[in-house]
Design a protein around this motif. Sequence first.
Motif, mmCIF file in Angstrom:
data_model
loop_
_atom_site.group_PDB
_atom_site.id
_atom_site.type_symbol
_atom_site.label_atom_id
_atom_site.label_comp_id
_atom_site.label_asym_id
_atom_site.label_seq_id
_atom_site.Cartn_x
_atom_site.Cartn_y
_atom_site.Cartn_z
ATOM 1 N N ALA A 173 -6.074 4.099 4.503
ATOM 2 C CA ALA A 173 -5.376 4.017 3.217
ATOM 3 C C ALA A 173 -6.362 3.845 2.059
ATOM 4 O O ALA A 173 -6.151 4.395 0.970
ATOM 5 C CB ALA A 173 -4.382 2.859 3.235
ATOM 6 N N GLN A 174 -7.431 3.085 2.287
ATOM 7 C CA GLN A 174 -8.456 2.941 1.246
ATOM 8 C C GLN A 174 -9.057 4.293 0.893
ATOM 9 O O GLN A 174 -9.217 4.637 -0.282
ATOM 10 C CB GLN A 174 -9.561 1.995 1.730
ATOM 11 N N GLY A 175 -9.414 5.057 1.916
ATOM 12 C CA GLY A 175 -10.011 6.366 1.684
ATOM 13 C C GLY A 175 -9.070 7.297 0.952
ATOM 14 O O GLY A 175 -9.464 7.971 -0.010
ATOM 15 N N ASN A 176 -7.803 7.341 1.361
ATOM 16 C CA ASN A 176 -6.832 8.221 0.715
ATOM 17 C C ASN A 176 -6.620 7.852 -0.745
ATOM 18 O O ASN A 176 -6.487 8.728 -1.609
ATOM 19 C CB ASN A 176 -5.500 8.174 1.467
ATOM 20 N N ALA A 177 -6.584 6.555 -1.023
ATOM 21 C CA ALA A 177 -6.436 6.110 -2.416
ATOM 22 C C ALA A 177 -7.643 6.529 -3.246
ATOM 23 O O ALA A 177 -7.494 6.998 -4.383
ATOM 24 C CB ALA A 177 -6.249 4.597 -2.460
ATOM 25 N N THR A 188 0.832 -1.206 0.000
ATOM 26 C CA THR A 188 0.000 0.000 0.000
ATOM 27 C C THR A 188 0.864 1.253 0.000
ATOM 28 O O THR A 188 0.624 2.197 -0.762
ATOM 29 C CB THR A 188 -0.928 0.009 1.229
ATOM 30 N N GLU A 189 1.885 1.255 0.834
ATOM 31 C CA GLU A 189 2.748 2.423 0.961
ATOM 32 C C GLU A 189 3.599 2.641 -0.291
ATOM 33 O O GLU A 189 3.700 3.768 -0.796
ATOM 34 C CB GLU A 189 3.653 2.267 2.187
ATOM 35 N N VAL A 190 4.218 1.578 -0.815
ATOM 36 C CA VAL A 190 5.116 1.773 -1.964
ATOM 37 C C VAL A 190 4.338 2.090 -3.243
ATOM 38 O O VAL A 190 4.815 2.855 -4.088
ATOM 39 C CB VAL A 190 6.037 0.552 -2.172
ATOM 40 N N TYR A 191 3.132 1.529 -3.389
ATOM 41 C CA TYR A 191 2.302 1.902 -4.540
ATOM 42 C C TYR A 191 1.952 3.394 -4.489
ATOM 43 O O TYR A 191 1.958 4.085 -5.507
ATOM 44 C CB TYR A 191 1.016 1.081 -4.559
ATOM 45 N N GLU A 219 -6.993 -4.472 4.988
ATOM 46 C CA GLU A 219 -8.095 -3.922 5.787
ATOM 47 C C GLU A 219 -7.727 -2.579 6.423
ATOM 48 O O GLU A 219 -8.098 -2.288 7.552
ATOM 49 C CB GLU A 219 -8.520 -4.927 6.866
ATOM 50 N N ASP A 220 -7.006 -1.765 5.665
ATOM 51 C CA ASP A 220 -6.588 -0.440 6.137
ATOM 52 C C ASP A 220 -7.580 0.594 5.603
ATOM 53 O O ASP A 220 -7.491 1.040 4.462
ATOM 54 C CB ASP A 220 -5.174 -0.142 5.636
ATOM 55 N N CYS A 272 -2.830 0.490 -5.196
ATOM 56 C CA CYS A 272 -2.751 0.894 -3.787
ATOM 57 C C CYS A 272 -4.081 0.623 -3.095
ATOM 58 O O CYS A 272 -4.118 0.119 -1.956
ATOM 59 C CB CYS A 272 -2.380 2.361 -3.699
ATOM 60 N N LEU A 273 -5.171 0.942 -3.767
ATOM 61 C CA LEU A 273 -6.502 0.716 -3.199
ATOM 62 C C LEU A 273 -6.758 -0.770 -2.955
ATOM 63 O O LEU A 273 -7.267 -1.159 -1.891
ATOM 64 C CB LEU A 273 -7.564 1.291 -4.139
ATOM 65 N N GLU A 274 -6.398 -1.615 -3.909
ATOM 66 C CA GLU A 274 -6.607 -3.058 -3.746
ATOM 67 C C GLU A 274 -5.763 -3.621 -2.609
ATOM 68 O O GLU A 274 -6.223 -4.473 -1.836
ATOM 69 C CB GLU A 274 -6.279 -3.784 -5.060
ATOM 70 N N ALA A 275 -4.511 -3.161 -2.502
ATOM 71 C CA ALA A 275 -3.640 -3.616 -1.410
ATOM 72 C C ALA A 275 -4.195 -3.178 -0.062
ATOM 73 O O ALA A 275 -4.159 -3.932 0.921
ATOM 74 C CB ALA A 275 -2.220 -3.084 -1.602
ATOM 75 N N ALA A 276 -4.735 -1.969 -0.004
ATOM 76 C CA ALA A 276 -5.317 -1.466 1.245
ATOM 77 C C ALA A 276 -6.548 -2.272 1.640
ATOM 78 O O ALA A 276 -6.800 -2.505 2.829
ATOM 79 C CB ALA A 276 -5.674 0.012 1.096
ATOM 80 N N LYS A 277 -7.329 -2.703 0.652
ATOM 81 C CA LYS A 277 -8.496 -3.555 0.946
ATOM 82 C C LYS A 277 -8.048 -4.890 1.523
ATOM 83 O O LYS A 277 -8.659 -5.404 2.467
ATOM 84 C CB LYS A 277 -9.312 -3.770 -0.323
ATOM 85 N N THR A 278 -6.976 -5.466 0.953
ATOM 86 C CA THR A 278 -6.481 -6.761 1.438
ATOM 87 C C THR A 278 -5.971 -6.646 2.874
ATOM 88 O O THR A 278 -6.185 -7.548 3.694
ATOM 89 C CB THR A 278 -5.344 -7.271 0.530
#
Length: 431
Positions: free
Chosen positions: A270-274, A232-235, A266-267, A258-264
């Motif tokens: 990070a989902q919202g920011n993406a 999530t961070e590096v994307y 459960e952040d 980044c959004l998909e990684a954040a969903k996995t």
Amino acid sequence: MSLKPQRPNYPKPLLKRKLTPMRDPAQKRTTSTRKVFQEASATEMPQTGKSSMRLQPSRSGTGSRKAATSGNEVPLSVEKVTREGACVATLQSGFPQSYIDLFYLTHGKFSDLEIKTESDITELKERLTNAEKLFQEGDFPESFRVYHELGGYFEKTRENYDSATYFYKRCDELAGKNQLYSEQTTALVGLGNCAYKTSKIESAINFYEKGIKIAEFHDLKHSLYTISKSLTEVYRLEAEKLEFNGRTDEALENYLKCLEAAKTSEDKIAQGNACYQIGLIFFKKEEYEAALEYLEEYLKHSRAVNYTEGITSALAKLANVHQAMGEIQTAIEELEQLNKEASDNDRQEAQAEATLNLGLLYQQQENHDLAVNYLRKHYELARKLQDRNLIDSASVSLGMAEAACAASKFSELISDDFEKLLQWKVKRTKF
């Protein structure tokens, strides 16, 4: 009768004695003791004090060992441990890989890292030979553990990422060849972390993505969760760099990842920011429906965690999108909500933005009274914020709105109420 003086019966001088040859048992014991101390001084010098490496003891107990002696047979001196001597002793003991590793570590191959103290040299030698011995014996999980400990030590304690990467790669190869899939994902996380900490973002992404594929294929849920947080961070960082360089489509692709990684992982934050960044890019591309979808998702996430800044930012951008789509009334509703949220949470900058946009939109609709009302609030907020540029801009906007309002009312008097026009002419009352 003369008597000859008799010679006292003293023992014979030592140098004139005939020494009896040492018998076999004693000779064997002395030779054995000498060999033990020779080996101890050349290879495994006992440590004095605590090692500065602070590594945990390994399973096979290859910590500092003292040479065994019997009786009162104590060596008079012990040779000093040197880098060269330790390397040679490692090779002579039958550990060629450990010899190479120790040579690199003690002779500055890794970004001027030099291990020089006796305790560190001895500790490293023992760790490396232990790991190689375990590998030779076929105990691959335990060998992996020792090598991974070394990687972690150089990454976190010494912050020498070249040497840490060196051992993490060893772990990756060892685990991959021996089907230790969970361990391999752990090694790839270490490699990704080192790349990330040295600003090699593309390399970090490659290591993490390789770990994700292994975790997904072998259903390693914990590894999948852990790696996704790092991805999530590096994307996000890669997307920001691409967007800054004007490569918008590639940036959008990375934000979506980044959004998909954040969903996995459960952040929610990070989902919202993406979602917010994706919405902004779609807005710039004038793909307004897609922009609305992601900005509304951002608003939803922000409300879920009571993130005030996120709520106000989402409402402001939603208003911009609706305005660009020609949906002025919907844009006004979003801005009215923004003004309320910002006022309730004492967010003066957001409130200043809301009142300015509301004033301009009402002016566009020729609702001059409301336009002046909101632009006056905007001017007062600008003064509270003590922003000179904002104050100047607000005063100009307010002056233009008041002039437009006066002109509108004067026009109404001329066309609709001649009597009021005469009263104004005589008394110069306000409209």
